[in-house]
Design a protein around this motif. Structure first.
Motif, PDB file in Angstrom:
ATOM      1  N   LEU A  87       0.815  -1.207   0.000  1.00  5.52           N
ATOM      2  CA  LEU A  87       0.000   0.000   0.000  1.00  5.52           C
ATOM      3  C   LEU A  87       0.849   1.257   0.000  1.00  5.52           C
ATOM      4  O   LEU A  87       1.652   1.471   0.882  1.00  5.52           O
ATOM      5  N   SER A  88       0.674   2.076  -1.020  1.00  3.18           N
ATOM      6  CA  SER A  88       1.333   3.377  -0.989  1.00  3.18           C
ATOM      7  C   SER A  88       0.268   4.451  -0.790  1.00  3.18           C
ATOM      8  O   SER A  88       0.561   5.562  -0.471  1.00  3.18           O
ATOM      9  N   VAL A  89      -0.936   4.058  -0.998  1.00  4.86           N
ATOM     10  CA  VAL A  89      -2.034   4.991  -0.808  1.00  4.86           C
ATOM     11  C   VAL A  89      -2.970   4.360   0.218  1.00  4.86           C
ATOM     12  O   VAL A  89      -3.294   3.190   0.094  1.00  4.86           O
ATOM     13  N   MET A 131      -5.986   2.891   1.698  1.00  3.63           N
ATOM     14  CA  MET A 131      -7.226   2.432   1.088  1.00  3.63           C
ATOM     15  C   MET A 131      -8.388   2.877   1.961  1.00  3.63           C
ATOM     16  O   MET A 131      -8.330   2.778   3.170  1.00  3.63           O
ATOM     17  N   VAL A 160     -12.155   2.413   3.381  1.00  5.54           N
ATOM     18  CA  VAL A 160     -12.992   1.261   3.701  1.00  5.54           C
ATOM     19  C   VAL A 160     -13.882   0.937   2.504  1.00  5.54           C
ATOM     20  O   VAL A 160     -14.031  -0.214   2.105  1.00  5.54           O
ATOM     21  N   THR A 208     -13.491   1.687  -0.763  1.00  6.37           N
ATOM     22  CA  THR A 208     -12.801   1.149  -1.949  1.00  6.37           C
ATOM     23  C   THR A 208     -12.546  -0.339  -1.782  1.00  6.37           C
ATOM     24  O   THR A 208     -12.779  -1.128  -2.698  1.00  6.37           O
ATOM     25  N   VAL A 209     -12.055  -0.709  -0.615  1.00  3.27           N
ATOM     26  CA  VAL A 209     -11.743  -2.119  -0.373  1.00  3.27           C
ATOM     27  C   VAL A 209     -13.018  -2.959  -0.440  1.00  3.27           C
ATOM     28  O   VAL A 209     -13.025  -4.058  -0.985  1.00  3.27           O
TER      29      VAL A 209
END
Lengths: 178, 178
Positions: free
Chosen positions: B106-108, B110, B112, B114-115
């Motif tokens: 993860l670089s961004v 996430m 709740v 979107t996931v």
């Protein structure tokens, strides 16, 4: 026309995915980067692909447990309720001990003196504030700092000093009266 | 630089706004190019500094310019690292080979939502597609390894992945529209 646009878009997305996933050979990857330099759509496809991979990774990473918001993830898990109860019990014990000490010191003739009532008031206030703190801790969302504070209960120095002073005063009064 | 030129410069506030607008995209992009989150953040700093210094001279689409600068800086960093590595190798230093495995961590952050959307979209895939997506993105296996493990032709694995990606992209696009 629509189909050819969609196909082109799918092709670009597929290339972007292969680039992001490291599935391109070195020369193909270099050529793709040259394309990225001159074409914003290619850059955007790479961004979308990278974000899609991150989302999929996160989705597989947390399959069963409810996903927490980033702000929540940053907080360490803390058992606030047991700590709050421990704090409440400890505070009550300390307050009880203080009350007994106070009773022994100031009520030798069975009638509480003015000083005894004053000291009793201090103990009651401290006990109340301790209960209030405990209930705040019990109401969840207590911070780590609060919990750490609750776990480290001790009788404040000012309280001991105040009681000792009262005891001394009472003893001096007794001596004067006798 | 003269004060009149300074006055024309993009203000730090404007750069901050620009970052707020597509900083996450830029980070994902640089992570995809460099396959390394730390390096991506390093280059991101350079890009923001360049935007502050030269952004006022840009006549084209600013987002496109920033993407190009980002890619150029990333490639420069990579070239420098390669050169450095070659020098070190010549000097017979033991150099650990950089990982070929892309770092898609993860670089961004996430959200709740979107996931949730991605998880739902994954569950809508066929079991065969889900399996390939899991193996490729989550378990980070190459297509060649997946084909070998599943005893399938490489073309079949690629087709499944491509079909799955198209579905996932549509799901995310629909979510973004809403």
């Amino acid at each position: 026309m629509m189909n050819s646009n969609t196909d082109a878009s799918n092709d670009l997305n597929w290339l972007a995915f292969r680039y992001v996933a490291g599935e391109m050979a070195a020369d193909e990857s270099a050529a793709f980067e040259q394309r990225m330099l001159n074409d914003l759509d290619t850059c955007e496809a790479v961004i979308r692909s990278a974000q899609l991979c991150e989302s999929v990774d996160a989705a597989f990473d947390q399959p069963a447990a409810p996903v927490m918001a980033p702000a929540k993830l940053a907080q360490p898990h803390v058992e606030t309720r047991p700590a709050g109860r421990r704090f409440s019990v400890a505070a009550s014990a300390v307050a009880g001990a203080l009350a007994l000490t106070l009773f022994a010191v100031t009520s030798r003739d069975g009638v509480p003196s003015h000083e005894a009532r004053e000291t009793s008031e201090i103990v009651r206030l401290w006990s109340d504030s301790a209960d209030a703190s405990a209930s705040v801790a019990d109401d969840a969302d207590a911070t780590v700092a609060e919990t750490a504070q609750a776990a480290d209960i001790h009788v404040p120095d000012w309280m001991i000093a105040a009681l000792e002073a009262k005891q001394r005063d009472a003893e001096e009064d007794d001596i004067i009266e006798n | 630089m003269s004060s009149s030129q300074d006055a024309e410069r993009i203000s730090p506030e404007a750069v901050a706004e620009l970052y707020a607008e597509f900083g996450d995209d830029l980070r994902a992009y640089l992570t995809a190019v460099l396959k390394d989150r730390e390096q991506a953040l390093e280059v991101l700093q350079v890009v923001l500094r360049k935007t502050l210094e030269q952004g006022h001279l840009v006549t084209e689409n600013l987002r496109g310019w920033v993407m190009r600068v980002a890619l150029q800086e990333a490639m420069l960093l990579r070239r420098n690292q390669t050169r450095e590595r070659q020098v070190l190798e010549k000097a017979a230093w033991k150099q650990s080979k950089p990982s070929d495995v892309p770092d898609l961590a993860l670089s961004v952050p996430m959200t709740v939502e979107t996931v949730k959307i991605v998880r739902q979209a994954i569950s809508d895939l066929t079991p065969d597609q889900q399996q390939v997506v899991r193996l490729r993105i989550y378990e980070d296996k190459t297509f060649a390894v997946i084909a070998q493990e599943l005893k399938l032709p490489l073309g079949t694995v690629l087709s499944r992945m491509r079909a799955a990606l198209q579905k996932l992209e549509v799901a995310l696009k629909d979510y973004a529209k809403d």
